[in-house]
Each structure stands twice: as structure tokens, then as C-alpha cells.
Scaffold this motif. Structure first.
Motif, short mmCIF file in Angstrom:
data_model
loop_
_atom_site.label_atom_id
_atom_site.label_comp_id
_atom_site.label_asym_id
_atom_site.label_seq_id
_atom_site.Cartn_x
_atom_site.Cartn_y
_atom_site.Cartn_z
N ASP A 35 0.62 -1.17 -0.26
CA ASP A 35 0.07 0.09 0.05
C ASP A 35 0.88 1.55 0.04
O ASP A 35 0.16 2.44 -0.18
CB ASP A 35 -0.97 0.12 1.19
CG ASP A 35 -0.53 -0.33 2.36
OD1 ASP A 35 0.94 -0.52 2.40
OD2 ASP A 35 -1.12 -0.27 3.52
N ALA A 89 -5.52 5.70 -6.23
CA ALA A 89 -6.05 5.85 -5.15
C ALA A 89 -5.13 6.59 -3.98
O ALA A 89 -5.55 7.53 -3.20
CB ALA A 89 -6.45 4.54 -4.63
N TYR A 90 -3.70 6.23 -4.05
CA TYR A 90 -3.00 6.93 -3.30
C TYR A 90 -2.68 8.34 -3.41
O TYR A 90 -2.63 9.06 -2.41
CB TYR A 90 -1.41 6.13 -3.69
CG TYR A 90 -0.34 6.63 -2.58
CD1 TYR A 90 -0.16 6.19 -1.21
CD2 TYR A 90 0.68 7.68 -2.90
CE1 TYR A 90 0.70 6.48 -0.39
CE2 TYR A 90 1.37 8.22 -2.20
CZ TYR A 90 1.51 7.61 -0.92
OH TYR A 90 2.41 8.23 0.32
N LYS A 99 -4.91 10.41 -4.88
CA LYS A 99 -6.21 11.10 -4.42
C LYS A 99 -6.09 11.02 -2.71
O LYS A 99 -6.54 12.29 -2.60
CB LYS A 99 -7.15 10.33 -4.84
CG LYS A 99 -7.67 10.38 -6.02
CD LYS A 99 -9.06 9.64 -6.50
CE LYS A 99 -9.28 9.69 -7.92
NZ LYS A 99 -10.66 9.03 -8.41
N ASN A 100 -5.87 10.26 -2.30
CA ASN A 100 -5.90 10.30 -0.64
C ASN A 100 -4.76 11.22 -0.22
O ASN A 100 -4.93 11.73 1.05
CB ASN A 100 -5.67 8.77 -0.05
CG ASN A 100 -6.82 8.30 -0.21
OD1 ASN A 100 -7.86 8.34 -0.61
ND2 ASN A 100 -6.64 6.66 -0.48
N ASN A 101 -3.71 11.43 -0.69
CA ASN A 101 -2.73 12.35 -0.33
C ASN A 101 -2.61 13.62 -0.84
O ASN A 101 -1.49 14.32 -0.78
CB ASN A 101 -1.45 11.68 -0.42
CG ASN A 101 -1.45 10.31 0.40
OD1 ASN A 101 -1.59 10.40 1.57
ND2 ASN A 101 -0.63 9.11 -0.05
#
Length: 159
Positions: A19, A153-154, A156-158
Motif C-alpha cells: 500500500d 487511489a494513493y 487522491k488520498n494524499n
């Protein structure tokens, strides 16, 4: 502890996606990339390298013909002199066979198209080669898709 998202192993390349990191091992190197530093990933065919190898192969392909002709002359000459001098004839035949055999070893192996997993990192690309003819090519493609999804996804989240 990192969560393993996907894992792939073959004789040439091993890729593990967690992840937060991407681990890639090849026969000659082992590298780890943080997902935050990766801008993109994909599979590319190394066509330029293949074309250079094909040109070199085609140049070598005709080289053994001269050995075959020269060895054939010794072979025929030895057989023609068999009635006059058996020792010289046998020597000519052996030399002819040796030259023909040596010429057959000069034949190169035909190149095959290689592909690479290309990782794009802040202005540079890093390629990890594998044989496209392998039976695991679709598995590598699936892993690259998972890496792209994880990267999306990484990032977008950060943000």
C-alpha cells in the motif's frame, strides 16, 4: 506493517506491490520505489533494441556461408585425392569437416522482442526488462493495472 496488495514472480522479474511501496527484483538488481515518487507505470516494447539486434543477426547470418564454401572445397579436394594419397585425403576431409563445423558455430541466435515494465519517476524512466514471449505476460499486465489503480487511489488520498 505494510499490506501486500499484489505480488508477481517469474524467472526474470519479481514485482511486489504494497500500500506504500513497489518492490522490483530482476536477475541483476533489486529496487524499491515509494508510491509517492512514482508518476506512472506501463509496459513498453523495446522495438529499437530489437531492430538493432535484428540488423546484427542478419549480418552474422550470411557469415557462415564463406566457411561452408571453404570447408566444402577442402572436403571435395580431399575426396578427389583419395586414390593418390589416402593420408592427405583423410586430412583434407577432416579439415573440411572442421571448417564447416566451425562455421556452423558462428551462426547467431535469432533475437526476440523484449518488453519492459517502465516506471516514470520525476522526469526519468526506469525500465525492467522481461521476455514478451513468456507465458506470464498477461499476469504482468494485470499487475501493472493494479499498480495504476493503487497509484490513483494513493495520490487522491494524499492531496
Amino acid at each position: 506493517m505494510e499490506n501486500v496488495v499484489s505480488n508477481f514472480e517469474s524467472p526474470e522479474i519479481s514485482i511486489k506491490l504494497t500500500d506504500e511501496k513497489l518492490y522490483i527484483k530482476t536477475l541483476s538488481s533489486s529496487e524499491t520505489f515509494a508510491l509517492r515518487s512514482i508518476n506512472g507505470i506501463g509496459i513498453v516494447d523495446l522495438v529499437d533494441k530489437y531492430n538493432q539486434e535484428l540488423i546484427a543477426y542478419n549480418a552474422k547470418k550470411s557469415a557462415p556461408i564463406a566457411y561452408y564454401i571453404f570447408g566444402g572445397l577442402f572436403l571435395v579436394g580431399g575426396l578427389a585425392n583419395f586414390a593418390k594419397d589416402a593420408g592427405a585425403a583423410i586430412m583434407g576431409v577432416l579439415i573440411g569437416v572442421g571448417i564447416i563445423f566451425w562455421g556452423s558455430t558462428k551462426q547467431g541466435t535469432e533475437p526476440n522482442l523484449q518488453s519492459a515494465v517502465r516506471i516514470m519517476i520525476s522526469g526519468m524512466n526506469r525500465d525492467f526488462e522481461f521476455d514478451k514471449a513468456g507465458s506470464y505476460t498477461s499476469q504482468i499486465a494485470e499487475l501493472v493495472i493494479k499498480v495504476e489503480e493503487t497509484l490513483t487511489a494513493y495520490h487522491k488520498n494524499n492531496k
